[in-house]
Design an enzyme around this catalytic site. Structure first.
Site, PDB file in Angstrom:
ATOM      1  N   LYS B 176       0.858  -1.172   0.000  1.00 20.91           N
ATOM      2  CA  LYS B 176       0.000   0.000   0.000  1.00 20.91           C
ATOM      3  C   LYS B 176       0.903   1.233   0.000  1.00 20.91           C
ATOM      4  O   LYS B 176       2.061   1.177   0.381  1.00 20.91           O
ATOM      5  CB  LYS B 176      -0.950   0.009   1.194  1.00 20.91           C
ATOM      6  CG  LYS B 176      -0.331  -0.016   2.545  1.00 20.91           C
ATOM      7  CD  LYS B 176      -0.078   1.276   3.233  1.00 20.91           C
ATOM      8  CE  LYS B 176      -1.032   2.381   2.853  1.00 20.91           C
ATOM      9  NZ  LYS B 176      -0.600   3.650   3.572  1.00 20.91           N
ATOM     10  N   THR B 187       2.063   6.035   4.385  1.00 14.30           N
ATOM     11  CA  THR B 187       3.147   5.080   4.555  1.00 14.30           C
ATOM     12  C   THR B 187       3.165   4.003   3.489  1.00 14.30           C
ATOM     13  O   THR B 187       2.136   3.510   3.091  1.00 14.30           O
ATOM     14  CB  THR B 187       2.952   4.366   5.903  1.00 14.30           C
ATOM     15  OG1 THR B 187       2.994   5.345   6.903  1.00 14.30           O
ATOM     16  CG2 THR B 187       4.022   3.337   6.126  1.00 14.30           C
TER      17      THR B 187
END
Lengths: 395, 395
Positions: B176, B187
């Site tokens: 992700k 992040t």
């Protein structure tokens, strides 16, 4: 002792300095785009320049000729004369040669440019334009407007420095730059004049010292310009010099213009002082403070008026300086949101911090709790207008 | 010899791996926000983490426990558990203790988090949520969706690596991250599973080597996250290992996910490869290439589809690498606009370059003409959508 008085007149405030700006056709619609600064006696001149390795032709020209004394500076907007190689330097020789032929009494004339990179100067327009200069005019506003690019307003300051015996000298300046955000197109230029009798061998050192906490505390993002220039012209006409007073006035002059540039940052809606204290040393404090001014996440949170202190912490952590979550404290002015490992961010504190962020200018204070190093850097937010200005710049 | 086949199944493609994602109430409107990866035999696990000094609690927890073997990874979105101090680490102990009590057969379970910084984990929601996990499910799509934050799509790859004797092993992964642009909130997390019998003592080295040209070639702006994590879980079930083949598959896996992250950059409309050649050395090539991916001026020019090569030159000049205008060459794919001091940017070239910039993906090539160093970094443009996402993130 000495006293500083803010006065009118910009670069023409000191004795013997003249300036004007005209429209030479570089900008559309008859906007002013060509300026001069002239002194009726010879000046000492020193300058500090960009750290970019691809220095623009005007900088290379200045350095190659080792100019130390002059009475004429020519400045054009809309074209940076950068990445133009030897041809760009020859263009300057031709243009300044034409200035000497036109005005007769010039000594080592100097040129400075700002605008788009990688396009040859429109020499003919500039040479035809300068023929209309009247070197006896004091039109500092016109000069300050002529050097603007994406600036929304002109930037000038001037001070009279009065000594305790009633004698005085003056310092004046104009600058352009649409923010620390992207000097690469919107180069920061600053021209400072003074009639103080500054010893020539001190000028460069003073410029560097004052730049460290002023212009170098606002800019320094990834896009350092090819053209950044701060010039100091000193004609000594007042016959006076007091080092302490002059340094104070020079620092104040550069500080005010630096803040004016941040406040006029492209698309900026607020000006923020990032005050770092408690860093391991001065250098680390400067690194952390500048990292905050350059963080996209911090800049967009400022724009959103969101007291997202986590982004501030993360940016400090990523900046490479010595730091520890258990000694760090973060405050929006007097509202502490994180203190030495403890999160003080309840709904009430959040609203208080958000209220501060809705101001036009405010400070964010980060104490690293490590040592004695401190530094304040000045930044602005990044919003839609920035994208608009920069995505559409050339086309 | 070996052959790579792209296959379905993400992190569940290798033998013995299970995964799922559920909605535990961290995200609104019943969106999935909590995922697990489980192996039915014990895995070797190695991870590489952010260089941010303020590492988030899950990273500190992993390092403090010196985890080397596990069979369970828990991942939550929406809350990074960063800047939460010892309390944040205790929260993880509590949550993972509850997981062990619930499922009985867990060994050294591990947690990973992404989301907002500086807010304690909603422990109750997470513990209640995980009670609904079925560790025998292979639902890689649900897991990949649950770890998303501002991502617009899930990111998974899997390969079967077939050796010349017909034997094979598999590697799978999910990641992700909404772009290199701002890992501090979005992040980058990546979880890689394999049934190859990778020697445990090689895993960390391989991760680091492959990250250099993949995840570390896309990120690295001022906002390095507190949570960035790449984990490799190896259960050895295939009984096979061929170093060369595995490294190739691992590099390919990480490269594809890295590009998927750039292409999904927040508000990004195009993915650009900045290919630097001719640098003094490899390190300087990487510095110059990464500077281009991080330049606001370059990013906004990409968004504006404006072949403003002056901004590219200026960024290289400002990056601090060895360079010279007289040896530099800049090309938009096969359209050279600046060659060793000569500007080749007439109206025809400009239109050709602009046409290339209207593509979804393209490359910009800069040869510094100094030495043999080369590096390719991947970036995206910065437009209005980026500002919108980041100015509105928390509120």
């Amino acid at each position: 002792m000495f006293t500083l008085f803010s006065i009118e007149g910009g670069v023409c405030a000191p004795q013997g300095f003249f300036a004007d700006g005209i429209a030479s056709g570089l900008k559309p619609e008859g906007q002013k785009d060509l300026a001069f600064i002239h002194s009726d006696t010879l000046c000492d001149i020193r300058a500090i320049f960009t750290s970019n390795r691809f220095r623009a032709a005007p900088i290379l020209h200045f350095q190659r000729n080792a100019v130390e004394r002059t009475n004429f500076v020519l400045i054009n907007a809309k074209n940076a004369n950068a990445m133009t190689g030897e041809a760009g330097i020859e263009d300057i020789d031709l243009i300044l040669g034409h200035a000497e032929a036109t005005f007769g009494n010039l000594v080592d004339p100097v040129m400075s440019s700002t605008g788009v990179i990688g396009v040859r100067l429109p020499k003919e327009k500039i040479m035809r334009g300068m023929e209309r200069f009247d070197l006896t005019r004091k039109a500092p506003d016109a000069a300050a407007r002529a050097i603007m690019t994406t600036d929304s307003r002109d930037k000038q300051v001037a001070f009279e420095v009065r000594l305790e015996n009633g004698e005085s000298f003056r310092i004046g300046a104009m600058a352009k730059g649409a923010g620390m955000i992207n000097p690469a197109m919107a180069t920061m230029l600053c021209f400072i004049t003074t009639d103080a009798a500054v010893p020539a061998d001190e000028m460069h050192t003073l410029l560097q010292a004052c730049a460290a906490t002023t212009f170098n505390a606002i800019s320094v993002d990834g896009d350092t310009s090819t053209n950044d220039t701060v010039m100091l012209l000193s004609n000594g006409k007042s016959g006076l010099y007091r080092r302490e007073a002059f340094v104070h006035a020079l620092e104040r002059t550069m500080h005010e213009l630096a803040l004016a540039i941040v406040a006029d940052g492209e698309g900026a809606t607020k000006c923020v002082a990032f005050e770092i204290t408690g860093a391991a040393n001065h250098e680390e404090a400067a690194v952390a403070a500048k990292a905050l001014t350059n963080s996209l996440l911090v800049k967009t949170a400022l724009y959103g008026e969101d007291p997202n202190w986590g982004r501030i912490a993360s940016t400090i952590g990523a900046s490479g300086v010595t730091c520890d979550p258990s000694t760090l404290t973060i405050a929006f002015e007097n509202v502490t949101v994180y203190e030495k490992g403890e999160i003080l961010f309840d709904a009430e504190q959040e609203e208080k911090a958000a209220k501060i962020m809705r101001k036009k200018a405010f400070s964010i204070h980060c104490d690293l709790g490590i040592g004695d190093g401190s530094f304040t850097a000045y930044g602005c937010d990044l919003g839609h207008e920035y994208v608009k200005i920069n995505a559409d710049y050339r086309t």
